[in-house]
Design a protein around this motif. Structure first.
Motif, PDB file in Angstrom:
ATOM      1  N   GLY A 483       1.343  -9.700   3.917  1.00  0.00           N
ATOM      2  CA  GLY A 483       1.461 -10.287   5.243  1.00  0.00           C
ATOM      3  C   GLY A 483       1.939 -11.709   5.249  1.00  0.00           C
ATOM      4  N   SER A 484       2.320 -12.239   4.086  1.00  0.00           N
ATOM      5  CA  SER A 484       2.766 -13.634   4.017  1.00  0.00           C
ATOM      6  C   SER A 484       3.982 -13.743   3.103  1.00  0.00           C
ATOM      7  CB  SER A 484       1.636 -14.524   3.462  1.00  0.00           C
ATOM      8  OG  SER A 484       1.509 -14.366   2.052  1.00  0.00           O
ATOM      9  N   PRO A 491      -4.046 -12.264  -8.126  1.00  0.00           N
ATOM     10  CA  PRO A 491      -3.681 -11.006  -7.466  1.00  0.00           C
ATOM     11  C   PRO A 491      -4.114 -10.977  -6.001  1.00  0.00           C
ATOM     12  CG  PRO A 491      -4.636 -10.584  -9.622  1.00  0.00           C
ATOM     13  CD  PRO A 491      -4.857 -12.035  -9.341  1.00  0.00           C
ATOM     14  N   VAL A 492      -3.199 -10.494  -5.137  1.00  0.00           N
ATOM     15  CA  VAL A 492      -3.513 -10.291  -3.724  1.00  0.00           C
ATOM     16  C   VAL A 492      -3.443  -8.795  -3.432  1.00  0.00           C
ATOM     17  CG1 VAL A 492      -2.702 -12.559  -2.999  1.00  0.00           C
ATOM     18  CG2 VAL A 492      -1.090 -10.655  -3.082  1.00  0.00           C
ATOM     19  N   LYS A 493      -4.285  -8.341  -2.499  1.00  0.00           N
ATOM     20  CA  LYS A 493      -4.367  -6.928  -2.163  1.00  0.00           C
ATOM     21  C   LYS A 493      -3.194  -6.538  -1.266  1.00  0.00           C
ATOM     22  CE  LYS A 493      -7.742  -3.599  -0.392  1.00  0.00           C
ATOM     23  NZ  LYS A 493      -9.118  -3.447   0.176  1.00  0.00           N
ATOM     24  N   SER A 538       4.672  -7.049   5.395  1.00  0.00           N
ATOM     25  CA  SER A 538       3.625  -6.042   5.219  1.00  0.00           C
ATOM     26  C   SER A 538       4.325  -4.696   5.087  1.00  0.00           C
ATOM     27  CB  SER A 538       2.660  -6.028   6.409  1.00  0.00           C
ATOM     28  OG  SER A 538       1.968  -7.251   6.490  1.00  0.00           O
ATOM     29  N   PRO A 539       3.751  -3.739   4.333  1.00  0.00           N
ATOM     30  CA  PRO A 539       4.422  -2.456   4.115  1.00  0.00           C
ATOM     31  C   PRO A 539       4.732  -1.730   5.413  1.00  0.00           C
ATOM     32  CG  PRO A 539       2.594  -2.732   2.592  1.00  0.00           C
ATOM     33  CD  PRO A 539       2.483  -3.846   3.595  1.00  0.00           C
ATOM     34  N   ILE A 540       5.966  -1.170   5.471  1.00  0.00           N
ATOM     35  CA  ILE A 540       6.361  -0.331   6.604  1.00  0.00           C
ATOM     36  C   ILE A 540       6.672   1.071   6.091  1.00  0.00           C
ATOM     37  CG2 ILE A 540       7.294  -2.283   7.901  1.00  0.00           C
ATOM     38  CD1 ILE A 540      10.112  -1.337   7.068  1.00  0.00           C
ATOM     39  N   PHE A 541       6.509   2.061   6.991  1.00  0.00           N
ATOM     40  CA  PHE A 541       6.768   3.453   6.643  1.00  0.00           C
ATOM     41  C   PHE A 541       8.275   3.681   6.467  1.00  0.00           C
ATOM     42  CE2 PHE A 541       8.023   7.676   8.159  1.00  0.00           C
ATOM     43  CZ  PHE A 541       7.356   8.478   7.237  1.00  0.00           C
TER      44      PHE A 541
END
Length: 852
Positions: A483-484, A491-493, A538-541
Motif C-alpha cells: 500500500g505504499s 519484511p512487510v506483509k 496494493s495487489p489487484i486481481f
C-alpha cells in the motif's frame, strides 16, 4: 606421387607388367595462426581447420557462418595465416590463395572490394609468404620478393608510393621476411637484414636515426631469422643470441625496460636460438629444446602462465612445444604431440573452445551433486545436496567469482537478484548475501518461517508456511504491495492465502490457493495482462486458473515479459516480444492481454532479458527468443520465434540476463550463454592453456601393428618407405599382402596363395584367340584401411594412355580380409604390344580431431 616397379613375368608375350603405387603427399609441418578475430590450424597431412569470426568468409570454407569450434576448410596446404578479416593459404603446388576481404589492396587487388568465402588465386610460383594486416610479401621460387598492399609508411620497400600498391618486385636473394603494420624486415641469403618503413620507436635496431624509409636500408649482419611486431623487431643472430629493439612499454620485448628503443639489445632470460611470435604488447619465445617463454601484457591470460599478471622479463611457460602464435589477447600453442592449446580472450571464438566473448554456445558441466539452481542478471547460485550455497559471477561489491564459492551452509533453496542473493535455510530463515539494502558482502538474516523465496532487481519476496507473502527492499513503484512506495529494510506483509509469490523486475505476482492471480508494482510492457497503465501499490486481481508465474527476475531493464503457467499446464504470455521471446511464432511489439503459447505439458518457465526457457513434464527443455550469447546451448547464436527443443533429462531450469542454467535428473548442473562475469562458473578467459584440437593424425592401424614404436617415423612406416630394401614400398607390400620387414618381392603363385605380386600371363583360347590375364590379391573393400586398386592396360607406356582393364572378372574370397581377383581380356586386333598394371592408392589418413 607415383612409384613404378617393373617386373618381367615368366610368360608374358605382350611385354611388361607395371605396378603403380599412388602415394599420399608428403607430410607437412603442423602450424597454428591466430588473430583477434579467428584462427587457422594446419595438420600434418595438409588439412586446414578454421575457427572464429567468419563474417567476410575469411575462413575460406565457402560460408559466412561463425565457427566457435574448428571446422575443416581444405586440404593440400603447406602454409597459412589468419589476417583477421581475411586469410592466406599456400598450396603445395606454389599457388597462393586468399579469402575474406581486402581492405588495403594487400592482395594486389585479387579480392577487390568484395568478400570471398571461397578462396581466390592471387599468386603462383610462391615458395613462402609473410603478411601483416595491410601488406603481403611473396618469396617466389627463384628467390625474387614481390610485395603489395598499403604503403602509408613505405613499409613495402618499393619506394615513396603512398596508398595501395599492386604487386611489385622489391629485391632478389631473399631468405625470409618479417612484416608488421608499418615496418618490414628483409633477411637476405647472406644473413644481412634490411629494413623499410617506420622507425619512430627505433625498431630498426640501429644507433643511426631513421624516419620512414622508402627504400630498404641495411641494419644488421650475421642474422639467421627475423621477427617483428607493430612496434618492435627481433633478430636471431647466427650464434643463437636473440636481439630486440623498439617499443617496450608492457615488456613485450623482454628487455626489462619500458622504453627500450634502439640500438638492439639481447632479450633477457631466454635460451639461445629462440624463435619469436609477438604482438604489440606480448611476446612468446620458443627455444630449440621445445621450452616456451613469455613476456609482456597478460590481462587476458594470453601468456598462458595461469595468471593475468604482466611480465617485463620472459618466464618459462611449458615444455615440449613445436610452434606458437599470439595476437591481440589470445595465444595458440602447438605441442610436439600435435595437441593445440589455447589461452587468453575468446572474443570471436578464435580459441576454438566453443565460446564467443567468453560465452559458451553449448552447455558446460559446472558441478555434480546439485539440488537446486537459480540465476540473476550476471550471477548464478547452486545449492548442493549437502546444503552448501555456492555463488558464481558478479557481486554488488564488484567481486567476480569465476569459480563457484561457498557463501552459506544448511540451505535448501536460493534466489538470485541483480548482484545479490537470497537463501532459504533448512530452519525456514531467509538470509541475504549483499542484500538489496546492503553494500557489504556479508550474510544478513532477513526473515523467518519461509517455504518459498523469490528475488528480483532490488527487492525480494518470500512466502511463509501459512501462505502469507512478505517483501523487503526497493518499493519505488509499489512492487512490495503493502500500500505504499516506501523502501522496506524489514519484511512487510503483502497478502495471505497464497500458493506462490514471484518477484519479477518491478512487478510482484501473487497466486492464491484458489488459482486467482494478483499483481502489484509497475507491470512494465503490459506484463499485468490487462489493458491498464496503472501502477497499483496494493495487489489487484488479474485473472484465474493460474498455477504459477515466471517473469524477468534478476535483471533490470526497460522491457519485460512474463508467462502465466495455467493449471492445465498450458502457457499464456504477456509483455514484450522483441526477439520472439513470447514463443508464439512472431516477434516485435508487446502484448497487454495474455496470448497463448503453442507448447503444452509445461511444468516450469525461466525468463531472461529477451529469451525464454520452457521445461516440459517429460524433462525436455525448449527455448525461444534471442540466442546471441548462446544461451540456448544449441551450439549456435540463431534466434528462434518458436520454441525449439535443446535438452532432455532436466528437472530444473534458471535464466539470467543472457545465460542459462540446467539441473539434470542426476544432479549435474550445466550452464551456457554469456560468461562476461564468470556466471557460468568458470573463468571468462583461459589463463591456462586448454586443448582445442589434435593436429598430428595418428599412424594407420597397420603401421602401428607392424612397426610398433617406429610407426610414427615416416622414414620407416611411411607408405613410400622401403624398410626391407626389396624394391617394394610399404604401400605395395600392404596392397599385395607381403611383409614390409622381409625381402619378398615375388609374384603370387599361379593358382593358389594369399600374397604376392600380381601375375600377368598370355594364353591362347580356341574361341577367343590370345588372352591377357591379370591376377592379384587385394584387401577387401569393407575394411576401413584398405588401399584402392585400379587394374589398367595400355598399348604404350605414355602416362595418359592407361585405361581400365574391363575383361571378365572372377573374385575368390580367401579369408575375412583378403580375396583373389582374376581379370581376362582378349587381345585387341592390330596391337603389337599390351601392358598391364595395378595402380594402388593409399587409404585416406584419419582426420584431425577437435579436442572438444
Amino acid at each position: 606421387m607415383t612409384a613404378f616397379l617393373r617386373l618381367r613375368p615368366a610368360a608374358l608375350a605382350s611385354g611388361l607388367l607395371i605396378l603403380a603405387g599412388a602415394l599420399p603427399a608428403a607430410a607437412v609441418t603442423p602450424a597454428v595462426s591466430t588473430s583477434d578475430q579467428n584462427s587457422l590450424f594446419l595438420s600434418n597431412d595438409g588439412t586446414l581447420w578454421g575457427t572464429g569470426n567468419n563474417r567476410n568468409g575469411e575462413l575460406g570454407d565457402g560460408s559466412t557462418a561463425l565457427h566457435p569450434v574448428p571446422v575443416r576448410v581444405m586440404s593440400g596446404i603447406v602454409q597459412m595465416k589468419s589476417q583477421g578479416s581475411s586469410s592466406l593459404f599456400l598450396r603445395a603446388d606454389g599457388t597462393l590463395w586468399a579469402a575474406g576481404s581486402e581492405a588495403f589492396g594487400q592482395y594486389g587487388g585479387g579480392l577487390g572490394n568484395s568478400t570471398h568465402a571461397t578462396p581466390v588465386l592471387i599468386q603462383d610460383g610462391v615458395r613462402s609468404f609473410a603478411a601483416s594486416g595491410s601488406s603481403l610479401f611473396c618469396i617466389k621460387t627463384d628467390g625474387t620478393l614481390v610485395a603489395a598492399g598499403y604503403n602509408w609508411r613505405y613499409q613495402l620497400g618499393v619506394g615513396p608510393q603512398p596508398g595501395s600498391v599492386g604487386f611489385q618486385t622489391v629485391m632478389t636473394g631473399v631468405k625470409e621476411v618479417a612484416a608488421a603494420y608499418s615496418h618490414t624486415l628483409f633477411l637476405k641469403e647472406d644473413g644481412t637484414v634490411l629494413a623499410a618503413g617506420e622507425n619512430s620507436f627505433g625498431q630498426f635496431g640501429t644507433p643511426v636515426s631513421f624516419d620512414s624509409v622508402a627504400t630498404p636500408v641495411p641494419v644488421m649482419a650475421g642474422v639467421a631469422r627475423v621477427f617483428c611486431n607493430d612496434g618492435g623487431s627481433f633478430f636471431l643472430k647466427n650464434d643463437g643470441t636473440l636481439m630486440a629493439a623498439g617499443y617496450d612499454e608492457y615488456g613485450a620485448l623482454g628487455t626489462g625496460g619500458s622504453t627500450q628503443g634502439a640500438p638492439a639489445v639481447p632479450v633477457l632470460n631466454v635460451p639461445p636460438g629462440c624463435t619469436v611470435s609477438s604482438d604489440f604488447n606480448q611476446t612468446l619465445f620458443l627455444a630449440p629444446d621445445g621450452s616456451l617463454w613469455a613476456t609482456g601484457h597478460n590481462e587476458s591470460g594470453q601468456l598462458g602462465d595461469g595468471t593475468t599478471t604482466d611480465r617485463k622479463v620472459p618466464g618459462l611457460i611449458m615444455q615440449d612445444v613445436q610452434a606458437v602464435d599470439t595476437s591481440g589477447s589470445s595465444t595458440l600453442i602447438l605441442k610436439k604431440d600435435g595437441t593445440v592449446l589455447a589461452t587468453g580472450l575468446r572474443s570471436k571464438g578464435q580459441l576454438g573452445d566453443g565460446t564467443i566473448d567468453g560465452a559458451s554456445l553449448t552447455p558446460q558441466v559446472i558441478m555434480q551433486g546439485i539440488a537446486s539452481i537459480s540465476a540473476g542478471k550476471n550471477t548464478s547460485n547452486f545449492v548442493t545436496a549437502t546444503g552448501d550455497g555456492l555463488l558464481a559471477g558478479a557481486t554488488r561489491t564488484n567481486a567476480i567469482y569465476a569459480t563457484p564459492q561457498k557463501v552459506i551452509g544448511d540451505v535448501r533453496l536460493s534466489a538470485t537478484g541483480d548482484h545479490y542473493s537470497l537463501y532459504l535455510k533448512n530452519d525456514g530463515t531467509v538470509w541475504g548475501y549483499e542484500a538489496p539494502l546492503s553494500n557489504s558482502n556479508e550474510l544478513v538474516q532477513l526473515g523467518a518461517g519461509a517455504v518459498q523465496i523469490s528475488a528480483s532487481a532490488y527487492y525480494g519476496v518470500y512466502l511463509d508456511g501459512d501462505g502469507t507473502a512478505w517483501g523487503l527492499g526497493n518499493n519505488g513503484v509499489g512492487q512490495l504491495g503493502d500500500g505504499s512506495t516506501h523502501t522496506a529494510s524489514l519484511p512487510v506483509k503483502i497478502m495471505t492465502g497464497l500458493r506462490s509469490a514471484t518477484a519479477a523486475l518491478s512487478t510482484t505476482y501473487l497466486v492464491k490457493k484458489d488459482g486467482t492471480l494478483w499483481g502489484s508494482g509497475a507491470g512494465l510492457a503490459g506484463t499485468f495482462g490487462i489493458p491498464s497503465s496503472t501502477r497499483p501499490v496494493s495487489p489487484i486481481f488479474l485473472t484465474t486458473g493460474v498455477s504459477s508465474v515466471a517473469g524477468l527476475a534478476g535483471t533490470y531493464d526497460n522491457v519485460s515479459h512474463a508467462f502465466f503457467l495455467m493449471e492445465d499446464h498450458t502457457l499464456l504470455t504477456v509483455g514484450s516480444n522483441h526477439y520472439g521471446e513470447a514463443g508464439n511464432g512472431s516477434k516485435g511489439g508487446q502484448y497487454t492481454t495474455p496470448q497463448p503459447v503453442p507448447i503444452s505439458d509445461v511444468q516450469a518457465v525461466a525468463v531472461g532479458t529477451d529469451f525464454s526457457l520452457f521445461l516440459k513434464t517429460d524433462g525436455t527443455v525448449w527455448a525461444s527468443g534471442s540466442n546471441r550469447d548462446g544461451q540456448f546451448g544449441d551450439g549456435t547464436t540463431t534466434d528462434r520465434i518458436m520454441p525449439v527443443q535443446i535438452m532432455s533429462g532436466v528437472k530444473a531450469i534458471a535464466a539470467g540476463a543472457n545465460h542459462s542454467l540446467f539441473l539434470k535428473e542426476d544432479g549435474t548442473a550445466l550452464a551456457t550463454g554469456n560468461n562476461q562475469y564468470g556466471q557460468l562458473g568458470r573463468s571468462p578467459i583461459l589463463p591456462t592453456p586448454t586443448p582445442v584440437l589434435q593436429l598430428n593424425t595418428p599412424a594407420p592401424v597397420w603401421q602401428q601393428q607392424v612397426f610398433g614404436a617406429q610407426a610414427a617415423d615416416p622414414e620407416v612406416s611411411g607408405w613410400e618407405a622401403d624398410p626391407d630394401g626389396d624394391g617394394l614400398s610399404n604401400l605395395l607390400e600392404r596392397a599385395f599382402h607381403l611383409s614390409p620387414l622381409t625381402a619378398d618381392a615375388a609374384p603370387m603363385p599361379a593358382t593358389s596363395g594369399a600374397g604376392g605380386l600380381p601375375r600377368v600371363t598370355v594364353s591362347i583360347s580356341p574361341t577367343q584367340g590370345p588372352l591377357l590375364s591379370l591376377q592379384y590379391v587385394r584387401r577387401k573393400a569393407q575394411w576401413q584401411d584398405s588401399p584402392q586398386y585400379f587394374p589398367e592396360v595400355s598399348s604404350t607406356l605414355a602416362p595418359d594412355a592407361w585405361t581400365a582393364l574391363t575383361g571378365a572378372t572372377t573374385v575368390t574370397s580367401l579369408d575375412g580380409e583378403w580375396e583373389r581377383v582374376l581379370i581376362t581380356e582378349p587381345a585387341v586386333s592390330g596391337q603389337t604390344a599390351r601392358f598391364a598394371r595395378v595402380r594402388v592408392v593409399a587409404p585416406a589418413p584419419p582426420a584431425a580431431i577437435p579436442a572438444n
